[in-house]
Design a protein around this motif. Structure first.
Motif, PDB file in Angstrom:
ATOM      1  N   GLU A 215       0.681  -1.662  -0.178  1.00 34.56           N
ATOM      2  CA  GLU A 215      -0.070   0.056  -0.029  1.00 34.56           C
ATOM      3  C   GLU A 215       0.927   1.281   0.194  1.00 34.56           C
ATOM      4  OE1 GLU A 215      -4.444  -1.832   1.912  1.00 34.56           O
ATOM      5  OE2 GLU A 215      -3.188   0.242   3.087  1.00 34.56           O
ATOM      6  N   VAL A 216       0.238   2.241  -0.296  1.00 31.64           N
ATOM      7  CA  VAL A 216       0.779   3.991   0.076  1.00 31.64           C
ATOM      8  C   VAL A 216       0.588   4.665   0.460  1.00 31.64           C
ATOM      9  CG1 VAL A 216       1.384   5.378  -1.791  1.00 31.64           C
ATOM     10  CG2 VAL A 216       1.521   3.706  -2.635  1.00 31.64           C
ATOM     11  N   LEU A 217       0.899   5.558   1.320  1.00 26.29           N
ATOM     12  CA  LEU A 217       0.360   6.476   1.782  1.00 26.29           C
ATOM     13  C   LEU A 217       0.055   7.980   1.070  1.00 26.29           C
ATOM     14  CD1 LEU A 217      -0.971   6.898   4.893  1.00 26.29           C
ATOM     15  CD2 LEU A 217       0.926   7.670   5.287  1.00 26.29           C
ATOM     16  N   VAL A 218      -1.096   8.343   0.872  1.00 31.48           N
ATOM     17  CA  VAL A 218      -1.138   9.308   0.320  1.00 31.48           C
ATOM     18  C   VAL A 218      -1.805  10.651   0.912  1.00 31.48           C
ATOM     19  CG1 VAL A 218      -2.383  10.540  -1.791  1.00 31.48           C
ATOM     20  CG2 VAL A 218      -1.415   7.830  -2.106  1.00 31.48           C
ATOM     21  N   ARG A 219      -1.446  11.780   0.477  1.00 34.66           N
ATOM     22  CA  ARG A 219      -1.778  13.421   1.292  1.00 34.66           C
ATOM     23  C   ARG A 219      -2.436  13.747   0.284  1.00 34.66           C
ATOM     24  NH1 ARG A 219      -0.327  15.983   5.342  1.00 34.66           N
ATOM     25  NH2 ARG A 219       1.493  15.090   5.591  1.00 34.66           N
ATOM     26  N   VAL A 220      -4.488  14.209   1.347  1.00 33.04           N
ATOM     27  CA  VAL A 220      -5.002  14.056  -0.288  1.00 33.04           C
ATOM     28  C   VAL A 220      -5.405  15.926  -0.514  1.00 33.04           C
ATOM     29  CG1 VAL A 220      -7.890  13.696  -0.032  1.00 33.04           C
ATOM     30  CG2 VAL A 220      -7.015  11.885   1.256  1.00 33.04           C
ATOM     31  N   LYS A 221      -5.095  15.623  -1.353  1.00 32.38           N
ATOM     32  CA  LYS A 221      -5.046  16.847  -1.614  1.00 32.38           C
ATOM     33  C   LYS A 221      -6.784  17.277  -2.102  1.00 32.38           C
ATOM     34  CE  LYS A 221      -0.909  18.430  -1.550  1.00 32.38           C
ATOM     35  NZ  LYS A 221      -0.539  19.301  -1.121  1.00 32.38           N
TER      36      LYS A 221
ATOM     37  N   GLU B  19      -7.256  13.924   5.882  1.00 31.41           N
ATOM     38  CA  GLU B  19      -6.181  14.273   5.579  1.00 31.41           C
ATOM     39  C   GLU B  19      -5.244  13.369   4.652  1.00 31.41           C
ATOM     40  OE1 GLU B  19      -5.438  18.316   8.370  1.00 31.41           O
ATOM     41  OE2 GLU B  19      -5.512  16.109   9.191  1.00 31.41           O
ATOM     42  N   LEU B  20      -5.624  12.369   4.879  1.00 26.93           N
ATOM     43  CA  LEU B  20      -4.661  10.761   4.753  1.00 26.93           C
ATOM     44  C   LEU B  20      -4.874   9.509   4.313  1.00 26.93           C
ATOM     45  CD1 LEU B  20      -1.694  11.438   7.468  1.00 26.93           C
ATOM     46  CD2 LEU B  20      -1.483  12.159   5.202  1.00 26.93           C
ATOM     47  N   ILE B  21      -4.851   9.401   3.532  1.00 24.32           N
ATOM     48  CA  ILE B  21      -5.388   7.853   3.311  1.00 24.32           C
ATOM     49  C   ILE B  21      -4.375   6.544   2.762  1.00 24.32           C
ATOM     50  CG2 ILE B  21      -6.207   8.538   0.757  1.00 24.32           C
ATOM     51  CD1 ILE B  21      -8.657   7.070   1.385  1.00 24.32           C
ATOM     52  N   ALA B  22      -4.940   5.821   3.101  1.00 19.15           N
ATOM     53  CA  ALA B  22      -3.110   4.331   2.839  1.00 19.15           C
ATOM     54  C   ALA B  22      -4.377   3.600   1.842  1.00 19.15           C
ATOM     55  CB  ALA B  22      -3.333   3.428   4.166  1.00 19.15           C
ATOM     56  N   VAL B  23      -3.757   3.581   0.712  1.00 16.69           N
ATOM     57  CA  VAL B  23      -5.018   2.694  -0.681  1.00 16.69           C
ATOM     58  C   VAL B  23      -4.060   1.377  -1.454  1.00 16.69           C
ATOM     59  CG1 VAL B  23      -6.337   4.244  -1.268  1.00 16.69           C
ATOM     60  CG2 VAL B  23      -3.350   4.733  -1.849  1.00 16.69           C
ATOM     61  N   PRO B  24      -4.351   0.378  -1.724  1.00 20.73           N
ATOM     62  CA  PRO B  24      -3.528  -0.560  -2.785  1.00 20.73           C
ATOM     63  C   PRO B  24      -2.597   0.613  -3.572  1.00 20.73           C
ATOM     64  CG  PRO B  24      -5.154  -1.462  -1.843  1.00 20.73           C
ATOM     65  CD  PRO B  24      -5.612  -0.243  -1.086  1.00 20.73           C
ATOM     66  N   ALA B  25      -1.176   0.140  -4.030  1.00 21.31           N
ATOM     67  CA  ALA B  25      -0.656   0.663  -4.923  1.00 21.31           C
ATOM     68  C   ALA B  25      -1.041   0.753  -6.503  1.00 21.31           C
ATOM     69  CB  ALA B  25       0.972   0.248  -5.062  1.00 21.31           C
TER      70      ALA B  25
END
Ligand SMILES: [Zn+2]
Length: 342
Positions: A29-35, A123-129
């Protein structure tokens, strides 16, 4: 992090803006900063308890997400921190027979981001790459959050399911909706003549500005006749439908021989009586469309980068005002998309 959680379902449901623990990227997975994250009818259905999916609450809703990669879980090497990305909201396994054919939209183990797994009103989300799609440099995060789900749904309907051809007549129901706005532009770009419906003058003006060749007032009870008249009584080849109920029934009046209705929603009712006689005599097709494939998202974002498709954004709300955004969409006070920005 700050996030909005759906605590209990209802009309309206209980949405709570508060602090929750940061998500952690698991292996793969990847941690993404939601914009930015678009608000969709799907979010309202989930809030109302209208989806045939057992709710697991509390849940962070929101499936139309763009952002920046922050960190990587174990085993992820294809992305790096700082990458600009859009996120595919229909998560897929990548291993079932349908995924192996590239048909992730009908994955046997498909999951909806923001419904079966925490979404993007945070503010953040973890999703499968595997759910990440590269966002072209010149496509703004807000634009991506207004196109990634709705317009890729329209792309899937027109290019993949109904297979629109140059010169086809295409009717787009509700050209002011997220799917409708995408469908007008995509059908036109693919060489079709486009008729859109709109229930108010303002909505019809939006449809015209997006390139619809004709716009019909759907508040007139005889709107199907008006559509037929535009085509000299022939009817249209393809109808992009996402409302259901009586609207879907009326669509058959507008449909040419050999024509196709492609549907992806049922806000106005899921049970629809169907007269089979004209359906088989005229060799018409009623087909479903669900979600999208990666290819649909990539194409939409590429078109956005090339100026072939634009987002219609009504308003951008800060995360703390997500409740107000839901109200605006439910009360149909919007012209175009509503986007949340954490
Ligand atoms: Zn699968």
């Amino acid at each position: 992090m700050k996030a909005v959680q759906l605590i209990s379902q209802g009309v309206p449901g209980v949405l709570k803006y508060h602090d929750v623990p940061d998500p952690i990227a698991a292996p793969g997975e990847v941690l993404v900063r939601v914009k930015a994250c678009g608000l969709n009818r799907l979010d309202l259905w989930f809030e109302e308890g209208g989806l045939p999916v057992p709710p697991q609450l509390p849940r962070i809703p929101g499936g139309e997400i763009s952002g920046e990669v922050l960190s990587l879980g174990a085993g992820v090497s294809e992305w790096k921190p700082g990458d600009r990305v859009a996120i595919q909201s229909n998560l897929f396994c990548g291993q079932c027979e349908f995924c192996l054919r590239g048909e992730e939209s009908i994955c046997l183990k498909g999951q909806l981001l923001g419904v079966q797994r925490d979404g993007g009103f945070a503010e953040l989300i973890a999703v499968p790459a595997s759910a990440l799609v590269k966002l072209p440099d010149n496509v703004a995060f807000e634009t991506a959050a207004a196109l990634t789900l709705a317009s890729s749904t329209a792309m899937h309907m027109l290019a993949n399911r109904a297979k629109v051809r140059q010169g086809d007549w295409v009717l787009v129901i509700g050209g002011n909706s997220g799917v409708g706005a995408g469908a007008i532009q995509i059908a036109k770009e693919l060489g079709a003549y486009v008729i859109s419906t709109g229930s108010t003058e303002a909505k019809r003006t939006v449809a015209t500005s997006l390139g619809a060749h004709h716009v019909v007032d759907s508040s007139q009870s005889n709107w199907p006749e008006l559509v037929r008249n535009i085509t000299q009584k022939r009817g249209v080849d393809i109808i992009v439908e996402h409302v259901g109920g009586e609207v879907l029934q009326k669509c058959f009046t507008c449909l040419a021989r050999g024509g196709t209705i492609v549907t992806c929603g049922a806000t106005a009712g899921r049970d629809v009586a169907l007269n089979l006689w004209p359906l088989f005599v005229k060799e018409q097709k009623l087909i479903g469309s669900y979600g999208r494939n990666r290819a649909d998202i990539s194409t939409v974002l590429e078109w956005a980068a090339n100026g072939k498709i634009k987002a219609v954004i009504d308003k951008i709300f800060p995360l703390a005002e997500t409740r107000e955004a839901y109200n605006a969409l439910r009360e149909r006070r919007v012209l175009g998309k509503v986007v949340i920005r954490p």
